[in-house]
Every structure is written in C-alpha cells, then in structure tokens.
Design an enzyme around this catalytic site. Structure first.
Site, mmCIF file in Angstrom:
data_model
loop_
_atom_site.group_PDB
_atom_site.id
_atom_site.type_symbol
_atom_site.label_atom_id
_atom_site.label_comp_id
_atom_site.label_asym_id
_atom_site.label_seq_id
_atom_site.Cartn_x
_atom_site.Cartn_y
_atom_site.Cartn_z
ATOM 1 N N LYS A 212 0.969 -1.270 -0.339
ATOM 2 C CA LYS A 212 0.081 -0.242 0.307
ATOM 3 C C LYS A 212 1.383 1.120 -0.115
ATOM 4 O O LYS A 212 1.515 1.209 1.218
ATOM 5 C CB LYS A 212 -1.066 -0.048 1.430
ATOM 6 C CG LYS A 212 -1.522 0.982 1.183
ATOM 7 C CD LYS A 212 -3.077 0.932 2.634
ATOM 8 C CE LYS A 212 -3.213 2.686 2.522
ATOM 9 N NZ LYS A 212 -4.185 2.622 4.061
ATOM 10 N N LYS A 265 -2.577 -2.201 -3.785
ATOM 11 C CA LYS A 265 -3.331 -0.821 -3.370
ATOM 12 C C LYS A 265 -2.155 0.503 -3.738
ATOM 13 O O LYS A 265 -0.996 0.561 -3.018
ATOM 14 C CB LYS A 265 -4.158 -0.797 -1.993
ATOM 15 C CG LYS A 265 -4.318 0.693 -2.031
ATOM 16 C CD LYS A 265 -5.890 0.653 -0.497
ATOM 17 C CE LYS A 265 -5.963 1.811 -0.272
ATOM 18 N NZ LYS A 265 -6.495 1.746 0.726
HETATM 19 C C1 PBG Z 1 -7.279 3.405 5.966
HETATM 20 C C2 PBG Z 1 -7.986 3.072 3.763
HETATM 21 C C3 PBG Z 1 -7.792 3.703 3.293
HETATM 22 C C4 PBG Z 1 -8.114 3.960 1.257
HETATM 23 C C5 PBG Z 1 -8.503 2.241 1.941
HETATM 24 N N1 PBG Z 1 -7.937 1.864 3.695
HETATM 25 C C6 PBG Z 1 -6.954 5.586 3.040
HETATM 26 C C7 PBG Z 1 -5.991 5.640 3.663
HETATM 27 O O1 PBG Z 1 -4.920 4.770 3.199
HETATM 28 O O2 PBG Z 1 -5.723 7.075 3.617
HETATM 29 C C8 PBG Z 1 -8.167 4.251 0.417
HETATM 30 C C9 PBG Z 1 -9.095 3.790 -0.425
HETATM 31 C C10 PBG Z 1 -9.394 4.918 -1.484
HETATM 32 O O3 PBG Z 1 -8.755 5.560 -1.840
HETATM 33 O O4 PBG Z 1 -10.367 4.365 -2.236
HETATM 34 N N2 PBG Z 1 -6.737 2.936 6.087
#
Ligand code: PBG
Length: 343
Positions: A212, A265
């Site tokens: 991520k 992601k």
């Molecule tokens: C929680 C999370 C996030 C997203 C998914 N889980 C936000 C982040 O990490 O700031 C983002 C998903 C999206 O942008 O659609 N940590």
C-alpha cells in the site's frame, strides 16, 4: 483511389516485395472473432464494492468528489448490498464513519459500531456475496492516523497491533468473512491471525493490504471518510510510491504471517506490482482501484473529455490483465450493469 495494402505484398526499402505471412488483423475482423480471442474477461463476481457506513437510519449522503458514491446508514448499506448481490457483484468491503472519534479509535472495535451493525444486517439477508471489513483505525481516531500515537507523536506500531486485532475480532463477530488490514503496521497480519484464532474465528480469512503506497490517489476517500491525518502524513507507515522491491518484501512478510489473499493498492499506478505478485505467489491477488483513480475518470467523463464507460472498462481490464483476480472498485455496480447489458 484506395490502396489495398492488406492483400498484396508491399515494397521493402530495397524495393523488393515483402510477403506478409503473419496478419494479426485476421482475428480482429468481426465482433465475434474479437470476442472469441479476448484474453481478459471481466465478470461481476470478481468485483468488490466499497461501502461507507455512517450512523443513522435511511440516510444516503452523496460524496462530492465521488459521483454515484454515498455515505449510507446501516439499513441503507444492507439495501445497497442486496442490490449489488442482485447484479452479481462478488463482495462488499465496509468502511465505518463513526460519530465520535478518540485517540485510540475505540469505535472501530465496538460491537455496537456502525460497521458491525451493517455487517449483522447484511449477513441476516443471506446474500450470495462476500462480506469484507477494512481493518484500520484512521477513520476512528481523532488525529486521523492509522494507530495510537506514541508520546513523540509517531504512530506506535505495537500498540496499533493490539487495536487492529481487537477490531478484526469484532468485525468477524459481526459477520465479516474476510478482514483486510490496511494500516501498514509491521506484524499486523500475524497479530490479527493469532487474535482471530484465539477468539474462535479460525475460518475468517485475511486479505492483506500488503503493498500500500502513500498515494495521492486516496484524496477523495479521505474526504468521504473524514480521515485525513490532522497533522503530518502517512509516509512513516505507508510505502513510498517509488518503491517496488520493498513492496515485494511487504508481500513476502504478509504471506509468511498467514495472509490468505494479497491486496495491492492503488491499482493502475501499480500494475507492475500486480504482475510481479501474480508471478511470485499462488495466493489470490486483489487490487484496489482507489478513490482518486475513480474520481479522475468520472471527472473527465463528466466534462465529456473521456467516454466514461469505455475508460472505466479499459482501466479495470488492465488491472485484471496485469494479474488481479479480484478488483475492489467504486464502479462495481456500473460495471456489473454494463456486463449484464452486453449479454
Ligand atoms: C484506510 C484506508 C484508506 C483507503 C483504504 N483503506 C485510506 C488511507 O490509507 O488514507 C483508501 C481507499 C481509497 O482511496 O479509495 N487506511
């Protein structure tokens, strides 16, 4: 005059004729031929729709930067899940937007929390779709970081593990079949696996947000979830988008810690990682087409700069072609509808 270059030899630079034996256009001639040789096919059952759950009843609150996406009260989230199941969508992943936030994000693990309420309602409908929980604390902490803070203001990794484990167990108890830890804390998969097993949820699967990136493409989500960090950013726990080898180390660790599925992601900016993960692991690989990826296509389509349907289909097909078997996307309902209409 029209030149029929397809059917006759063409002159090479030397002037000698070249006989073309391989003509890739042969298989592109008709819709039926193109369909027969299509390598990547989307199916509604491989799509997962994110749902934002907020407190209340009969509430549907549109999100400005994400056309067609809304914050829903638990009853409305259950209705939406039923509609998605009807369309053949494979799963829903739930995010909670609590009324009260605190330094520890206590609502995340409350059995009375909004996400837990929504899971119980969805499960009671016995829908043929998979219930997935995003397991994180940033929507629940008053400072907006993904775990409790240490005295120096940094996120306390090992304190976060305790909170994430409690949250995952509560989500499993409410009916989440898969928990998806997204806090990027070291050891989060192992901590959650141990806690789930100890609490009697050995059948609950873990989809690790293994790779991520600290991505600019989460912008619209943070508006939707009101989860932008109050200070600083997430770069001390989410990965530098410039790094790919580090992403593979994250994935190796999550597999070793017991992940059942791997999630990458964002998706389109990380196609290389999706392909690398597909080649390296035999676990199911999922990719999250995040809020910013959705918003940029929707915004361009609204202005008439892109054909929204074709651009969305192409983007999700590319994610699948790269190696994802599961795609989390805000366009899940639209894609499922288009796929149904095509038949
Ligand atoms: C929680 C999370 C996030 C997203 C998914 N889980 C936000 C982040 O990490 O700031 C983002 C998903 C999206 O942008 O659609 N940590």
């Amino acid at each position: 005059m029209t030149l029929d270059l397809e059917s006759r030899p063409i002159a090479g630079s030397s002037g000698a004729p070249i006989q073309i034996t391989t003509r890739l256009r042969r298989l592109r001639r008709t819709p039926a031929l193109r369909s027969l040789v299509q390598e990547t096919r989307l199916h509604p059952s491989m799509l997962v729709a994110p749902l934002f759950v907020r407190p209340g009843r009969a509430v549907r609150e549109p999100i400005g930067s994400m056309p067609g996406v809304a914050r829903l009260s638990p009853d409305m989230a259950a209705n939406e899940a039923a509609r998605l199941a009807e369309l053949g969508v494979g799963g829903v992943i739930l995010f909670g937007l609590p009324d009260v936030k605190d330094p520890l994000g206590l609502e995340a693990s409350a059995d009375s929390g909004v996400v837990q309420d929504a899971f119980r309602r969805i499960r009671s409908l016995e829908l043929p779709l998979v219930t997935i929980a995003d397991t994180c604390l940033c929507e629940y902490t008053d400072h907006g970081h993904c775990g409790p803070l240490a005295p120096d203001g940094s996120v306390d990794n090992d304190a976060a593990l305790v909170r994430l484990a409690e949250t995952a167990v509560s989500q499993a108890r409410a009916g989440a079949e898969i928990v998806a830890p997204s806090a990027m804390m070291d050891g989060q998969v192992a901590a959650i696996r141990a806690a789930l097993d100890q609490a009697g949820f050995s059948e609950t699967a873990i989809m690790a947000y293994a790779a991520k990136h600290a991505s600019a493409f989460y912008g619209p989500f943070r508006e939707a979830a009101d989860s932008a960090p109050a200070f600083g950013d997430r770069r001390s726990y989410q990965m530098d988008p410039a790094n790919g080898r580090e992403a593979l180390r994250e994935m190796d660790l999550d597999v070793a810690e017991g992940a059942d599925l791997l999630l990458i992601k964002p998706a389109l900016p990380a196609l290389d990682l999706i392909a690398a993960a597909r080649a390296r692991f035999d676990l199911p690989i999922a990719a999250y087409q995040v809020s910013g990826e959705f918003a940029m296509l929707m915004a361009a389509a609204e202005r008439g700069w892109l054909d929204g349907r074709r651009a969305m289909t192409e983007a999700v097909s590319a994610i699948v072609r790269a190696g994802a078997g599961i795609v989390i996307t805000y366009a899940a309902a639209d894609l499922a509808t288009w796929l149904r209409d095509e038949r």
